[in-house]
Write an enzyme that holds these catalytic residues in place. Sequence first.
Site, PDB file in Angstrom:
ATOM      1  N   LYS A  34       0.849  -1.229  -0.022  1.00 13.19           N
ATOM      2  CA  LYS A  34      -0.142  -0.001  -0.142  1.00 13.19           C
ATOM      3  C   LYS A  34       1.010   1.367  -0.049  1.00 13.19           C
ATOM      4  O   LYS A  34       0.590   2.148  -0.994  1.00 13.19           O
ATOM      5  CB  LYS A  34      -1.063   0.046   1.248  1.00 13.19           C
ATOM      6  N   GLU A  86      11.166  -4.818   3.710  1.00  8.32           N
ATOM      7  CA  GLU A  86      11.063  -6.256   3.201  1.00  8.32           C
ATOM      8  C   GLU A  86      10.729  -6.446   1.772  1.00  8.32           C
ATOM      9  O   GLU A  86      11.361  -6.951   0.803  1.00  8.32           O
ATOM     10  CB  GLU A  86      10.296  -6.983   4.011  1.00  8.32           C
ATOM     11  N   GLY A 112      -4.330  -2.274   6.141  1.00 10.68           N
ATOM     12  CA  GLY A 112      -3.393  -3.431   5.725  1.00 10.68           C
ATOM     13  C   GLY A 112      -3.922  -4.962   5.836  1.00 10.68           C
ATOM     14  O   GLY A 112      -4.180  -5.853   5.044  1.00 10.68           O
ATOM     15  N   ARG A 113      -4.349  -5.107   7.247  1.00 10.00           N
ATOM     16  CA  ARG A 113      -4.807  -6.428   7.352  1.00 10.00           C
ATOM     17  C   ARG A 113      -6.294  -6.645   6.948  1.00 10.00           C
ATOM     18  O   ARG A 113      -6.623  -7.689   7.208  1.00 10.00           O
ATOM     19  CB  ARG A 113      -4.753  -6.659   9.079  1.00 10.00           C
ATOM     20  N   GLU A 120      -2.438  -7.278  15.635  1.00  7.91           N
ATOM     21  CA  GLU A 120      -2.246  -5.907  15.306  1.00  7.91           C
ATOM     22  C   GLU A 120      -3.335  -4.986  15.475  1.00  7.91           C
ATOM     23  O   GLU A 120      -3.188  -3.740  15.705  1.00  7.91           O
ATOM     24  CB  GLU A 120      -1.783  -6.056  13.679  1.00  7.91           C
ATOM     25  N   HIS A 157      -0.488 -34.264  17.323  1.00 12.50           N
ATOM     26  CA  HIS A 157       0.731 -35.167  17.737  1.00 12.50           C
ATOM     27  C   HIS A 157       1.953 -34.342  18.447  1.00 12.50           C
ATOM     28  O   HIS A 157       3.040 -34.783  18.172  1.00 12.50           O
ATOM     29  CB  HIS A 157       1.224 -36.172  16.641  1.00 12.50           C
ATOM     30  N   LYS A 213       9.579  -0.583  13.127  1.00  9.43           N
ATOM     31  CA  LYS A 213      10.294  -0.192  11.682  1.00  9.43           C
ATOM     32  C   LYS A 213      11.439   1.045  11.913  1.00  9.43           C
ATOM     33  O   LYS A 213      12.427   0.779  11.025  1.00  9.43           O
ATOM     34  CB  LYS A 213       9.331   0.185  10.708  1.00  9.43           C
TER      35      LYS A 213
HETATM   36  O1  F6P Z   1       4.197  -3.358   9.297  1.00  2.79           O
HETATM   37  C1  F6P Z   1       2.936  -3.419   9.339  1.00  2.79           C
HETATM   38  C2  F6P Z   1       2.378  -3.006   8.329  1.00  2.79           C
HETATM   39  O2  F6P Z   1       2.167  -1.624   8.490  1.00  2.79           O
HETATM   40  C3  F6P Z   1       0.948  -3.919   8.241  1.00  2.79           C
HETATM   41  O3  F6P Z   1      -0.087  -3.124   8.872  1.00  2.79           O
HETATM   42  C4  F6P Z   1       0.740  -3.875   6.738  1.00  2.79           C
HETATM   43  O4  F6P Z   1      -0.189  -4.897   6.320  1.00  2.79           O
HETATM   44  C5  F6P Z   1       2.168  -4.141   6.087  1.00  2.79           C
HETATM   45  O5  F6P Z   1       3.143  -3.299   7.224  1.00  2.79           O
HETATM   46  C6  F6P Z   1       2.538  -3.866   4.964  1.00  2.79           C
HETATM   47  O6  F6P Z   1       2.631  -2.440   4.357  1.00  2.79           O
HETATM   48  P1  F6P Z   1       2.654  -1.996   3.116  1.00  2.79           P
HETATM   49  O7  F6P Z   1       1.309  -2.747   2.347  1.00  2.79           O
HETATM   50  O8  F6P Z   1       2.475  -0.628   2.920  1.00  2.79           O
HETATM   51  O9  F6P Z   1       3.818  -2.618   2.586  1.00  2.79           O
END
Ligand code: F6P
Length: 569
Positions: free
Chosen positions: A228, A234, A292-293, A378, A409, A534
């Site tokens: 987003k 990452e 995001g979630r 979160e 198990h 972060k």
């Molecule tokens: O680090 C948490 C977060 O902000 C989440 O809420 C989100 O889903 C994720 O990072 C990824 O964010 P983006 O879509 O901006 O890369």
Amino acid sequence: MAYNLGVPPGWRKATRNLPALSPPVIVTDTFTPPQRLPVWSSLEQHAARLRATRVRTLFDTDAGRFQRLSRSVCGLTVDFSKQRLDAAALADLLELASAAGLQDGIAGLFGAAQMNFTEGRAALHMALRGSCPAPGGEDVTRYFREARSFARALREGGIKGATGKSINHVINLGIGGSDLGPRMVFEALAHTHRPVKVDFVANIDPRDLDEALAGVDPERTLFIVSSKSFGTAETLSNATAARAWLASTLPARVADNALAVHFAAVSNATASAAAFGIPPERVFPLPEWVGGRYSVWSAIGLPLLIAFGEAGFDAFLAGGRDLDQHFLKAPLADNLPVLMGLVGLWNTDFLGLETLAVLPYAHGLRNFAMWLQQLEMESNGKRTLRNGEASAVQTSPVVWGGVGTVGQHAFHQLFYQGTRTIPMDFIVPVGDDDPRQRGLVDNAFAQAAALMNGRDLATATAALAAKGMTPDEVERLAPHLVCPGNQPSTTILLPQLDAYHLGALLALYEHKVFVQGWIWGINSFDQYGVELGKEMARALAQGGSAECDASTAGLMAAAAAIRASNRAR
Ligand code: F6P
């Protein structure tokens, strides 16, 4: 108690009929922390009574307990009867929900109130499912139009790589909500027909991408950068590595062109995506009012549109939409997300249980717990209330789990004989008459039953004696066979693991989380804690060890020394 959300008169009805609403309202009410509501102390008394009561006994004294404590909605059957609850406690929990103004909260959620009050935004993922209008009556289909036609073209072989071959493999690069939702839904439905191979890469650990790229044909591969913000370390690191991989593996004559045709993005940061080399027509937006979630319902679901087509994705949306309508309209006492939220709150705040184990009996849901961890922790892993006070009660439980029957198990031992009480959610797609499928379902029921009933000393003693053991042996061994039982669980049945019921299941958990967050009085839609992590990672990456605590500085120095010695090998 009524809560003033500033909602225009008649809005509740209007929300149901889906016209554009008047200006969004802001949640700045006269909030009362839940433990100061009068019914709280009555619930504490119920808890004292029920802590000393076995659920098994509650069944013995109430023949209609299962009927009374289970509900069926959108094809899902949810059974709460194995929870440590009775009618009196449930009535007071429902009173707590009313006193906390939950009905106004639900209506405000669907009515575009600024539920995310720290960031000044509504939380309207339900609008993507067609359950309510978007803020200002915005046309939500615009967010899907280009993504849908791109997915259609790709499925039909119309999206070509740099050498003119059709793309037949998509790799989603994203993390958090830009990975967990699409990944989990993809896995859940992966048994249905798919013309395109789809993989997911999230971790900055180079092995994640390296393993996904092993044996892959670069000429037929497309990377979707799902972010987003287009600013997540990452995801950008993996996108940069994927770009370098394409440059080194595509034929030299086309490599310069490769980015434009081997990448797409789902992002609101079109300029950042363009700076990376992804043309604007390949960047699909998502609304700012979708967190995001909760973004699997948006263009972040592009891998799902590609894998399962529009019909599959629409069935998923329909399941979510039907559950939304139930949440919006059903009275509190019959409202599934409300009941689930209250049961969770009961376990957390009144019985003092710290965790929730989620146990899907479906290989396709093997990553459901990870998805739920983000959703619950979160969203509700917070302590500051709407009025600025710190919460005096526990908020989100620690969510964990694993797939049945595999967990039976391994960690189920602790459920049987450990020293803790662990609330569990059994999620069971029933499916067909295949004997292995029936075995799977029977196992789920057997676990929930055995964990509730347990095995007492007399039963253990009799079982050992029946095996012909001597009285001394029986006496020595019997205590080790005792399982206290009385472990509380909820069982959720799905007719099968299909797009519609999965959509309903996800919406059920989303709304459960909202119910709890509303009663606790926290903002379920921001994540400032994660942002702190972060910032620290960025500071360390920029060599900021000087500002670190001694432990972190020491670890950084030790890692540098290990790297040097690894280089010298
Ligand atoms: O680090 C948490 C977060 O902000 C989440 O809420 C989100 O889903 C994720 O990072 C990824 O964010 P983006 O879509 O901006 O890369």
